[in-house]
Design an enzyme around this catalytic site. Structure first.
Site, PDB file in Angstrom:
ATOM      1  N   MET A  38     -11.878   3.824  -1.887  1.00 29.36           N
ATOM      2  CA  MET A  38     -12.667   3.955  -0.670  1.00 29.36           C
ATOM      3  C   MET A  38     -13.401   5.296  -0.765  1.00 29.36           C
ATOM      4  SD  MET A  38      -9.841   2.434   1.955  1.00 29.36           S
ATOM      5  CE  MET A  38      -8.509   2.769   0.802  1.00 29.36           C
TER       6      MET A  38
ATOM      7  N   HIS B  17      -7.589   1.034  -4.909  1.00 30.41           N
ATOM      8  CA  HIS B  17      -8.605   0.639  -3.928  1.00 30.41           C
ATOM      9  C   HIS B  17      -9.431   1.885  -3.650  1.00 30.41           C
ATOM     10  CE1 HIS B  17      -9.397  -0.781   0.508  1.00 30.41           C
ATOM     11  NE2 HIS B  17     -10.503  -0.712  -0.225  1.00 30.41           N
TER      12      HIS B  17
ATOM     13  N   MET C 254      -8.991   7.636  -0.729  1.00 31.15           N
ATOM     14  CA  MET C 254      -9.998   7.859   0.314  1.00 31.15           C
ATOM     15  C   MET C 254     -10.603   9.261   0.146  1.00 31.15           C
ATOM     16  SD  MET C 254      -7.918   6.368   3.583  1.00 31.15           S
ATOM     17  CE  MET C 254      -6.987   4.843   3.455  1.00 31.15           C
TER      18      MET C 254
ATOM     19  N   HIS D 211      -0.445  -0.929  -4.636  1.00 34.91           N
ATOM     20  CA  HIS D 211      -1.823  -0.785  -4.146  1.00 34.91           C
ATOM     21  C   HIS D 211      -2.045   0.661  -3.728  1.00 34.91           C
ATOM     22  CE1 HIS D 211      -5.492  -2.264  -2.026  1.00 34.91           C
ATOM     23  NE2 HIS D 211      -5.182  -1.365  -1.121  1.00 34.91           N
TER      24      HIS D 211
ATOM     25  N   ASP E 167      -6.534  -7.338   2.583  1.00 31.81           N
ATOM     26  CA  ASP E 167      -6.004  -5.988   2.768  1.00 31.81           C
ATOM     27  C   ASP E 167      -6.191  -5.525   4.212  1.00 31.81           C
ATOM     28  OD1 ASP E 167      -6.787  -2.749   1.216  1.00 31.81           O
ATOM     29  OD2 ASP E 167      -5.203  -3.404   2.573  1.00 31.81           O
TER      30      ASP E 167
ATOM     31  N   ASP F 182      -4.291   3.504  -2.244  1.00 30.88           N
ATOM     32  CA  ASP F 182      -5.451   3.672  -1.366  1.00 30.88           C
ATOM     33  C   ASP F 182      -6.038   5.062  -1.541  1.00 30.88           C
ATOM     34  OD1 ASP F 182      -3.909   1.623   1.087  1.00 30.88           O
ATOM     35  OD2 ASP F 182      -5.796   1.218   0.056  1.00 30.88           O
TER      36      ASP F 182
ATOM     37  N   SER G 172       0.866  -1.181   0.000  1.00 29.50           N
ATOM     38  CA  SER G 172       0.000   0.000   0.000  1.00 29.50           C
ATOM     39  C   SER G 172       0.899   1.227   0.000  1.00 29.50           C
ATOM     40  CB  SER G 172      -0.867   0.005   1.265  1.00 29.50           C
ATOM     41  OG  SER G 172      -1.326   1.329   1.536  1.00 29.50           O
TER      42      SER G 172
ATOM     43  N   MET H  76     -11.379  -7.092   3.345  1.00 28.14           N
ATOM     44  CA  MET H  76     -10.745  -6.141   4.265  1.00 28.14           C
ATOM     45  C   MET H  76     -10.572  -6.831   5.613  1.00 28.14           C
ATOM     46  SD  MET H  76     -10.141  -3.496   2.514  1.00 28.14           S
ATOM     47  CE  MET H  76      -9.521  -2.518   3.887  1.00 28.14           C
TER      48      MET H  76
END
Ligand code: DX5
Ligand code: ZN
Length: 220
Positions: A69, A67, A38, A34, A176, A36, A9, A138
């Site tokens: 989110m 990913h 958000m 990866h 993850d 992330d 990540s 998750m």
């Protein structure tokens, strides 16, 4: 022979020199990156958007997975494909129309992933598994790195493998959250094939190649 991939990540990286951090991760032997993303709404934190990924694309030749989110991820799927992501993972809890969102991702010629928060049952993806290239479990509550692996997810990972066998053998199982030397082997034993690690891996920042080799060894 199952292929186990290590996907660091970017969360624990120095965002002020992300390009160099990515190049170092690639040199250390990781398999994919990866990202992330958000939005401060789906999770109580804000990180980066597509422009950052796009500007980092030239610093690594590794596959990029994002990913998302974020709420209503269908709004931004195309942007992340254009930024150079080959796998777009959305949360089943973040879109009202998961089947349609997955169809959109596939129509753009990239792989589609679904992420499930710890409490979300696997039945929420049961009828879209034919569209799911990666099912991501998750093992922490999304929003932050450095959290403890939630033990109850062991059973969910095994159940995810059973669901995959019963619906779509091509679906890969990804885990993850909270993955480190202590938890990695168990996850792989339970069927995880793609392992995301943020703090667990970057704790070894000054001997990254050794740590990556160790992670790969543990994943055998
Ligand atoms: C959490 C992110 C994870 C996290 C992993 O919302 O989706 O990818 O950064 O970090 P660690 O490995 O520290 O749990
Ligand atoms: Zn993540």
């Amino acid at each position: 022979e199952r292929v186990i991939e290590l996907a660091p990540s970017v969360l624990p990286c120095d965002f002020g020199r992300l390009g160099e951090e990515l190049a170092a991760l690639e040199r250390a032997g990781v398999d994919r990156i990866h990202w992330d993303v958000m939005d401060g709404l789906f999770v109580p934190n804000i990180t980066i958007g597509a422009p950052v990924i796009a500007s980092c694309r030239r610093y690594s030749s590794l596959p990029y997975e994002v990913h998302l989110m974020i709420v209503d991820p269908e709004r931004y799927v195309r942007e992340f494909v254009d930024a150079g992501c080959e796998l777009i993972t959305v949360h089943a809890e973040a879109t009202r129309h998961l089947h349609r969102t997955l169809s959109l991702i596939k129509s753009l010629g990239v792989r589609a992933g679904v992420a499930l928060n710890p409490a979300t049952p696997l039945t929420s993806v049961e009828y879209v598994m034919d569209q799911v290239d990666v099912l991501m479990i998750m093992s922490v509550n999304p929003g932050f790195g450095g959290q403890h692996y939630i033990e109850a997810m062991d059973a969910k990972i095994m159940a995810a493998v059973a669901l995959r066998e019963a619906t779509n053998p091509n679906t890969k199982i990804e885990v993850d959250g909270g993955i480190s030397e202590e938890t990695l082997a168990g996850c792989v034993m339970n069927g995880a094939e793609i392992l995301v690690s943020g703090s667990g891996l970057m704790a070894h920042r000054d001997h990254l190649a050794q740590a990556v080799a160790n992670f790969h060894q543990l994943a055998r």
